[in-house]
Write an enzyme that holds these catalytic residues in place. Structure first.
Site, PDB file in Angstrom:
ATOM      1  N   ASP A  91     -24.363 -11.988 -17.939  1.00 57.83           N
ATOM      2  CA  ASP A  91     -25.068 -13.336 -17.386  1.00 57.83           C
ATOM      3  C   ASP A  91     -26.186 -13.665 -18.459  1.00 57.83           C
ATOM      4  O   ASP A  91     -26.640 -14.777 -18.169  1.00 57.83           O
ATOM      5  CB  ASP A  91     -25.826 -12.741 -15.929  1.00 57.83           C
ATOM      6  CG  ASP A  91     -24.999 -13.229 -14.909  1.00 57.83           C
ATOM      7  OD1 ASP A  91     -24.362 -14.299 -14.849  1.00 57.83           O
ATOM      8  OD2 ASP A  91     -25.355 -12.658 -13.842  1.00 57.83           O
ATOM      9  N   LYS A 100     -15.161 -16.205  -9.787  1.00 57.86           N
ATOM     10  CA  LYS A 100     -15.044 -15.388 -11.116  1.00 57.86           C
ATOM     11  C   LYS A 100     -14.120 -14.127 -11.140  1.00 57.86           C
ATOM     12  O   LYS A 100     -13.401 -14.163 -12.239  1.00 57.86           O
ATOM     13  CB  LYS A 100     -16.406 -14.810 -11.108  1.00 57.86           C
ATOM     14  CG  LYS A 100     -17.808 -15.750 -11.352  1.00 57.86           C
ATOM     15  CD  LYS A 100     -19.003 -15.133 -11.103  1.00 57.86           C
ATOM     16  CE  LYS A 100     -20.234 -16.203 -11.108  1.00 57.86           C
ATOM     17  NZ  LYS A 100     -21.470 -15.636 -10.840  1.00 57.86           N
ATOM     18  N   GLN A 113     -24.774 -10.839  -8.456  1.00 57.90           N
ATOM     19  CA  GLN A 113     -24.649 -12.263  -8.055  1.00 57.90           C
ATOM     20  C   GLN A 113     -26.208 -12.304  -7.408  1.00 57.90           C
ATOM     21  O   GLN A 113     -26.228 -11.701  -6.373  1.00 57.90           O
ATOM     22  CB  GLN A 113     -23.807 -12.722  -6.974  1.00 57.90           C
ATOM     23  CG  GLN A 113     -23.470 -13.993  -6.691  1.00 57.90           C
ATOM     24  CD  GLN A 113     -23.067 -15.011  -7.846  1.00 57.90           C
ATOM     25  OE1 GLN A 113     -22.721 -14.413  -8.665  1.00 57.90           O
ATOM     26  NE2 GLN A 113     -23.538 -16.130  -7.602  1.00 57.90           N
TER      27      GLN A 113
HETATM   28  N1  GUN Z   1     -26.204 -17.472  -8.760  1.00 57.18           N
HETATM   29  C1  GUN Z   1     -26.428 -18.674  -9.199  1.00 57.18           C
HETATM   30  N2  GUN Z   1     -25.869 -18.787 -10.577  1.00 57.18           N
HETATM   31  C2  GUN Z   1     -25.766 -17.301 -10.895  1.00 57.18           C
HETATM   32  C3  GUN Z   1     -25.288 -16.945 -12.333  1.00 57.18           C
HETATM   33  O1  GUN Z   1     -24.990 -17.650 -13.221  1.00 57.18           O
HETATM   34  N3  GUN Z   1     -25.086 -15.615 -12.153  1.00 57.18           N
HETATM   35  C4  GUN Z   1     -25.445 -14.827 -10.931  1.00 57.18           C
HETATM   36  N4  GUN Z   1     -25.258 -13.391 -11.328  1.00 57.18           N
HETATM   37  N5  GUN Z   1     -26.029 -15.295  -9.944  1.00 57.18           N
HETATM   38  C5  GUN Z   1     -26.001 -16.566  -9.887  1.00 57.18           C
END
Ligand code: GUN
Length: 295
Positions: A119, A52, A96
């Site tokens: 998110d 990311k 995350q």
């Molecule tokens: N863990 C797995 N997928 C995601 C996501 O899309 N966002 C976040 N913050 N954590 C994740």
């Protein structure tokens, strides 16, 4: 059968966003800034967050990363989130997941300011999604919808069966598929761990979104010919023949199911790369104040 190439679609969409970012900055807009919080040492989480951050740099965003060890208190994490909420330079904040068991995911999600929740996990943003207001669509449902749109897959009046009811995939995907829009206007059935005779539903499906988290769960005898299959699963399976020591497997028994499908997403290279586009799109929307016009 047509293979849905999420990798090349995501590269094309990324270039489009990059162009939008440079137009925005050229017209005097602020450089979008995404902040990530990473807790603990989960290998997959490290990989995802690194990807990311790399995307942000590539596309012309600012990024920042807060790292905590797995013993961090919930109080410390929440106070950091509140500080970031108040920092006017930061447009988007993600924490995350998964988090260590002593930290409440609900409290974390609800502490992030809705206008920075790129998110799309905050109840306010999920609520907006469910009543069709502009919102941050979370990364995986965004990726699913964008792939259907890109390939011009017909959804109106189709029967879409969603396997899984998680907050971050199954539930929002089902909302999007049933809304009065394209892609959408489908008749949606959600199946989950308590569903009886699951294949009774999957055999009626024109579109199956498999987000159940069980590797190779969807078998050929559960799918009728011509179905569109979107595989959201991604599980690491030990494999000593691979350099990394593992391979990635989806929720679909790809080798057996693919020949039956009109379209299918591979794993890896299907929905996965598209999810990162969702996050970039949302961060740009936040910087432009497109969802919440006054912060
Ligand atoms: N863990 C797995 N997928 C995601 C996501 O899309 N966002 C976040 N913050 N954590 C994740």
């Amino acid at each position: 059968m047509e293979l849905i190439d999420g990798k090349s679609v995501s590269e094309e969409l990324k270039k489009n966003i990059q162009q939008e970012v440079s137009n925005w900055i050229a017209s005097g807009g602020k450089k979008p800034h995404l902040c990530a919080i990473l807790v603990g040492d989960d290998g997959a989480s490290h990989t995802y967050v690194a990807a990311k951050i790399k995307d942000c740099e590539a596309i012309g965003f600012t990024s920042s990363l807060f790292r905590f060890d797995s013993q961090v208190t919930e109080e410390k994490l929440l106070s950091t989130i509140i500080e970031i909420n108040q920092n006017p330079d930061i447009d988007g904040l993600i924490v995350q997941l998964p988090l260590p068991g002593h930290i409440s995911v609900d409290r974390v999600t609800q502490t992030i300011a809705p206008e920075k929740d790129v998110d799309g996990f905050h109840p306010q943003n999920v609520g907006r999604l469910s009543i069709g207001l502009p919102t941050y669509v979370s990364a995986t449902p965004f990726g699913i919808i964008k792939l259907m749109e890109y390939y011009g897959i017909e959804t109106a009046g189709k029967h879409c069966v969603v396997l899984g009811r998680s907050n971050i995939v199954g539930t929002p995907a089902s909302i999007l598929m049933s809304r009065n829009a394209y892609p959408g206007n489908a008749t949606v059935t959600i199946c989950h761990s308590k569903t009886k005779d699951l294949e009774k539903y999957t055999l009626q499906a024109d579109i199956i979104i498999a987000a159940i988290g069980i590797p190779e769960f969807l078998k050929a005898h559960m799918v009728k010919p011509g179905t569109v299959v979107i595989d959201v699963g991604i599980t690491r399976i030990e494999d000593s023949s691979k350099k990394a020591g593992f391979r990635l497997v989806g929720d679909v028994d790809f080798a057996a199911v693919a020949p039956l499908c009109s379209y299918i997403t591979p794993v890896p290279g299907g929905v996965g790369p598209m999810t990162r586009i969702g996050l970039l799109t949302n961060t740009l929307k936040s910087a432009r104040k497109e969802i919440y016009t006054t912060n």
